[in-house]
Motif scaffolding. Structure first.
Motif, PDB file in Angstrom:
ATOM      1  N   GLU A 225       0.817  -1.220   0.000  1.00  0.00           N
ATOM      2  CA  GLU A 225       0.000   0.000   0.000  1.00  0.00           C
ATOM      3  C   GLU A 225       0.847   1.265   0.000  1.00  0.00           C
ATOM      4  N   MET A 226       2.125   1.148   0.370  1.00  0.00           N
ATOM      5  CA  MET A 226       3.014   2.303   0.343  1.00  0.00           C
ATOM      6  C   MET A 226       3.954   2.280  -0.860  1.00  0.00           C
ATOM      7  N   SER A 227       4.357   1.105  -1.287  1.00  0.00           N
ATOM      8  CA  SER A 227       5.321   1.019  -2.397  1.00  0.00           C
ATOM      9  C   SER A 227       4.648   1.033  -3.762  1.00  0.00           C
ATOM     10  N   GLY A 228       3.483   0.375  -3.873  1.00  0.00           N
ATOM     11  CA  GLY A 228       2.811   0.287  -5.170  1.00  0.00           C
ATOM     12  C   GLY A 228       3.578  -0.545  -6.171  1.00  0.00           C
ATOM     13  N   ALA A 229       4.340  -1.534  -5.686  1.00  0.00           N
ATOM     14  CA  ALA A 229       5.203  -2.324  -6.568  1.00  0.00           C
ATOM     15  C   ALA A 229       4.436  -3.310  -7.438  1.00  0.00           C
ATOM     16  N   SER A 230       3.146  -3.519  -7.171  1.00  0.00           N
ATOM     17  CA  SER A 230       2.278  -4.365  -7.998  1.00  0.00           C
ATOM     18  C   SER A 230       2.769  -5.804  -8.105  1.00  0.00           C
ATOM     19  N   GLY A 231       3.439  -6.296  -7.064  1.00  0.00           N
ATOM     20  CA  GLY A 231       3.908  -7.673  -7.071  1.00  0.00           C
ATOM     21  C   GLY A 231       5.120  -7.916  -7.937  1.00  0.00           C
ATOM     22  N   ILE A 232       5.667  -6.880  -8.521  1.00  0.00           N
ATOM     23  CA  ILE A 232       6.863  -7.006  -9.372  1.00  0.00           C
ATOM     24  C   ILE A 232       8.080  -7.206  -8.474  1.00  0.00           C
ATOM     25  N   SER A 233       8.964  -8.117  -8.868  1.00  0.00           N
ATOM     26  CA  SER A 233      10.115  -8.468  -8.028  1.00  0.00           C
ATOM     27  C   SER A 233      11.057  -7.297  -7.846  1.00  0.00           C
TER      28      SER A 233
ATOM     29  N   PHE B  51       9.850   4.420   0.215  1.00  0.00           N
ATOM     30  CA  PHE B  51       9.075   3.214  -0.060  1.00  0.00           C
ATOM     31  C   PHE B  51       9.189   2.671  -1.480  1.00  0.00           C
ATOM     32  N   SER B  52       9.818   3.383  -2.401  1.00  0.00           N
ATOM     33  CA  SER B  52       9.956   2.815  -3.742  1.00  0.00           C
ATOM     34  C   SER B  52      10.896   1.614  -3.704  1.00  0.00           C
ATOM     35  N   LYS B  53      10.504   0.546  -4.375  1.00  0.00           N
ATOM     36  CA  LYS B  53      11.384  -0.624  -4.455  1.00  0.00           C
ATOM     37  C   LYS B  53      12.545  -0.392  -5.415  1.00  0.00           C
ATOM     38  N   ALA B  54      12.438   0.640  -6.244  1.00  0.00           N
ATOM     39  CA  ALA B  54      13.493   0.933  -7.210  1.00  0.00           C
ATOM     40  C   ALA B  54      14.564   1.788  -6.534  1.00  0.00           C
TER      41      ALA B  54
ATOM     42  N   ALA C 256       2.834   5.219  -7.820  1.00  0.00           N
ATOM     43  CA  ALA C 256       1.777   6.087  -8.348  1.00  0.00           C
ATOM     44  C   ALA C 256       2.209   7.548  -8.288  1.00  0.00           C
ATOM     45  N   VAL C 257       2.880   7.946  -7.210  1.00  0.00           N
ATOM     46  CA  VAL C 257       3.382   9.315  -7.092  1.00  0.00           C
ATOM     47  C   VAL C 257       4.401   9.602  -8.197  1.00  0.00           C
ATOM     48  N   SER C 258       5.300   8.651  -8.435  1.00  0.00           N
ATOM     49  CA  SER C 258       6.332   8.880  -9.455  1.00  0.00           C
ATOM     50  C   SER C 258       5.712   9.074 -10.829  1.00  0.00           C
TER      51      SER C 258
ATOM     52  N   LYS D  41       7.955   2.309 -17.522  1.00  0.00           N
ATOM     53  CA  LYS D  41       8.596   1.268 -18.336  1.00  0.00           C
ATOM     54  C   LYS D  41       8.572  -0.081 -17.628  1.00  0.00           C
ATOM     55  N   ILE D  42       8.882  -0.079 -16.342  1.00  0.00           N
ATOM     56  CA  ILE D  42       8.913  -1.337 -15.582  1.00  0.00           C
ATOM     57  C   ILE D  42       7.505  -1.902 -15.430  1.00  0.00           C
ATOM     58  N   LEU D  43       6.523  -1.062 -15.151  1.00  0.00           N
ATOM     59  CA  LEU D  43       5.138  -1.534 -15.047  1.00  0.00           C
ATOM     60  C   LEU D  43       4.693  -2.178 -16.359  1.00  0.00           C
ATOM     61  N   ILE D  44       4.955  -1.521 -17.471  1.00  0.00           N
ATOM     62  CA  ILE D  44       4.515  -2.020 -18.774  1.00  0.00           C
ATOM     63  C   ILE D  44       5.212  -3.339 -19.112  1.00  0.00           C
ATOM     64  N   GLU D  45       6.525  -3.407 -18.875  1.00  0.00           N
ATOM     65  CA  GLU D  45       7.283  -4.621 -19.186  1.00  0.00           C
ATOM     66  C   GLU D  45       6.845  -5.814 -18.350  1.00  0.00           C
ATOM     67  N   ASN D  46       6.225  -5.528 -17.208  1.00  0.00           N
ATOM     68  CA  ASN D  46       5.812  -6.611 -16.310  1.00  0.00           C
ATOM     69  C   ASN D  46       4.296  -6.799 -16.273  1.00  0.00           C
ATOM     70  N   GLY D  47       3.631  -6.427 -17.363  1.00  0.00           N
ATOM     71  CA  GLY D  47       2.223  -6.746 -17.525  1.00  0.00           C
ATOM     72  C   GLY D  47       1.232  -5.825 -16.853  1.00  0.00           C
ATOM     73  N   HIS D  48       1.632  -4.599 -16.541  1.00  0.00           N
ATOM     74  CA  HIS D  48       0.717  -3.681 -15.847  1.00  0.00           C
ATOM     75  C   HIS D  48       0.485  -2.404 -16.659  1.00  0.00           C
ATOM     76  N   LYS D  49       0.337  -2.578 -17.979  1.00  0.00           N
ATOM     77  CA  LYS D  49       0.108  -1.417 -18.844  1.00  0.00           C
ATOM     78  C   LYS D  49      -1.206  -0.722 -18.498  1.00  0.00           C
ATOM     79  N   GLU D  50      -2.242  -1.490 -18.196  1.00  0.00           N
ATOM     80  CA  GLU D  50      -3.546  -0.895 -17.904  1.00  0.00           C
ATOM     81  C   GLU D  50      -3.476   0.021 -16.683  1.00  0.00           C
ATOM     82  N   LYS D  51      -2.791  -0.433 -15.645  1.00  0.00           N
ATOM     83  CA  LYS D  51      -2.638   0.398 -14.454  1.00  0.00           C
ATOM     84  C   LYS D  51      -1.842   1.663 -14.785  1.00  0.00           C
TER      85      LYS D  51
END
Length: 498
Positions: free
Chosen positions: A32-40, A117-120, A187-189, A243-253
């Motif tokens: 809920e703080m990172s928003g990493a969407s389950g991406i490793s 909180f960003s995982k990146a 989401a903030v980024s 870029k990371i969201l899209i590459e990992n299947g989260h283009k819609e988000k």
């Protein structure tokens, strides 16, 4: 003393991660703080920000920027530009500071969320500098107007505006809270640094800097340019996240976050930047129209960037493009008419030459908005000033918190896009505003706009004086016509000569 070349250590320091021994990764970076969407975390380690800077470099550059801005201010202090500047330009500065200065400080909290909180790791590194940037932006944009409080209490709204229930402040807080303070790090980024800062703040700051230079306000131009160069750097945090969201299947988000932030930013800028560029800035100093700036900085630029990232243009793109001819004119007319409810003095921008320029930039302006200004001008020139003041409040959109506007004249097209949700009827100024609400109703459903508060009895007495008291606007702070109706009197003189 020998120093290791920067290229040999920079990548190590900007991407440091470690293996946790006594907590889990999810405890360090809760979803809920990172928003990493389950991406490793390994995928997030590929985050590669375009603009790279080390702390020693950052400090040296920022020191130079501050020295330049404060030196210009000190050198021009005796020039007393503020005392002889066009009143419309004074209103531009007062409106800008009130809407932006405290929200710059709030942006430092948004950067802090990414820094923690960003995982990146690259995002965390950049956000640390971004946090320092935004803190500086808040400080400098509070310090510069403070010197002018002795001239007019409206300058004090640089600090005061966001701590009141003034309607424009509510609209600004609604937007900035949504994209900065109530979202996860990723989401903030995307919503703040990509959707908002990549285009809209560049347009606000570059456009104002250009107009300030043209108007001879070198202090304000130096300040705005100093801020914008920081924005250009930390605005690049969102692209790698997308870029990371899209590459990992989260283009819609990714698409949804971009679309919401762009639409909400556009609506706020239609009332803040549009009137400033097309009406408040003295005609001889306008470098471009608001529409021209929007086409260059938003329509063309964002389409290109979105395509490069693999995203689509927002579904409302055609509607937004059409609204460039309409919305900010309605917002400007409303702000001028309800001028006692704002903390600056709106410039009508409706002189003979202004109207010629507006007709050139926006063909059909005279047959639509011009008709409204004809009535206002006639009332002012025939002793009916009271008819140019409001007796009630306009209806306000439940998403952007701004008045619902349409185009006057023969094609009058105002429309309420309503929605009933959990027994409450909501009103929206456009299909896109309603769509934003529908993406996450739980986020927005409890908020009451200024009219909701009026109807609920929160504002007492339930009239304009009661609303002004609720907005915390004192007699010396309420807006009035910036030029004391001189533009209207010129029409009367022209008619008398004829």
């Amino acid at each position: 003393m020998y120093q290791i070349p920067r290229a040999e250590w920079y990548d190590l320091t900007r991407a440091t991660n470690w293996t946790y021994s006594y907590v889990t990764e999810d405890e360090v970076f809760p979803e809920e703080m990172s928003g990493a969407s389950g991406i490793s975390i390994e995928a997030w380690e590929t985050y590669d920000e375009p603009y790279k800077v080390s702390y020693p470099e950052y400090v040296a550059i920022q020191r130079e920027k501050d020295a330049g801005a404060y030196s210009v201010k000190a050198a021009l202090e005796r020039d007393a530009y503020v005392d002889r500047a066009d009143p419309g330009w004074i209103s531009t500065m007062i409106a800008h500071y009130g809407a932006i200065a405290v929200n710059e400080y709030a942006a430092s909290l948004a950067e802090a969320r990414m820094a923690r909180f960003s995982k990146a790791p690259g995002n965390r590194n950049m956000a640390t500098f971004g946090m320092l940037d935004e803190n500086r932006h808040g400080q400098i944009q509070l310090y510069f107007p403070h010197a002018n409080i002795k001239r007019n209490h409206q300058w004090n709204w640089a600090h005061k505006a966001m701590h009141t229930n003034e309607w424009a402040s509510i609209a600004a807080r609604s937007f900035f809270d949504d994209i900065m303070l109530c979202r996860d790090a990723i989401a903030v980024s995307i919503m703040l640094t990509f959707g908002f800062e990549t285009g809209f703040t560049n347009m606000q700051f570059l456009g104002l800097a250009a107009d300030a230079s043209e108007a001879g306000d070198h202090t304000f131009a130096s300040l705005i340019s100093s801020v914008q160069t920081d924005e250009a750097r930390h605005a690049q945090q969102g692209g790698p996240s997308l870029k990371i969201l899209i590459e990992n299947g989260h283009k819609e988000k990714a698409q949804q976050l971009v679309d919401i932030s762009i639409w909400r930013a556009w609506k706020l800028f239609s009332v803040l930047t549009g009137p400033i560029m097309d009406y408040y800035t003295p005609l001889e100093h306008r470098s471009q129209s608001f529409k021209e700036f929007m086409v260059e900085w938003i329509i063309i630029q964002f389409e290109r960037q979105l395509a490069d990232l693999g995203l689509d243009a927002p579904w409302f793109w055609e509607n937004l493009t059409k609204d460039l001819d309409v919305t900010h004119h309605g917002m400007h007319l409303g702000v001028w008419y309800w001028r006692p409810t704002v903390w600056w003095n709106p410039a009508a921008g409706a002189s003979v030459k202004d109207r010629e320029w507006l007709e050139e930039k926006y063909p059909g302006w005279n047959s639509t908005w011009g008709k409204c200004w004809d009535v206002i001008t006639d009332n002012l020139n025939n002793g009916r000033e009271s008819l140019t003041f409001p007796e009630t409040l306009p209806y306000v959109c439940n998403m952007c918190q701004l008045p619902i506007v349409g185009t006057p004249g023969d094609g009058w097209d105002v429309k309420d896009f309503s929605l009933e949700y959990e027994g409450r009827l909501y009103h929206f100024g456009s299909e896109a505003d309603r769509w934003c609400f529908e993406q996450d109703p739980e986020r927005y459903k409890e908020h009451k706009n200024i009219i909701d508060r009026f109807l609920a009895g929160d504002i007492q007495p339930a009239d304009i004086p009661g609303a002004l008291m609720y907005m915390n606007l004192g007699p010396s702070e309420m807006g009035k016509d910036a030029h004391d109706y001189a533009w209207a009197a010129a029409f009367k003189k022209q008619a008398d000569v004829a």
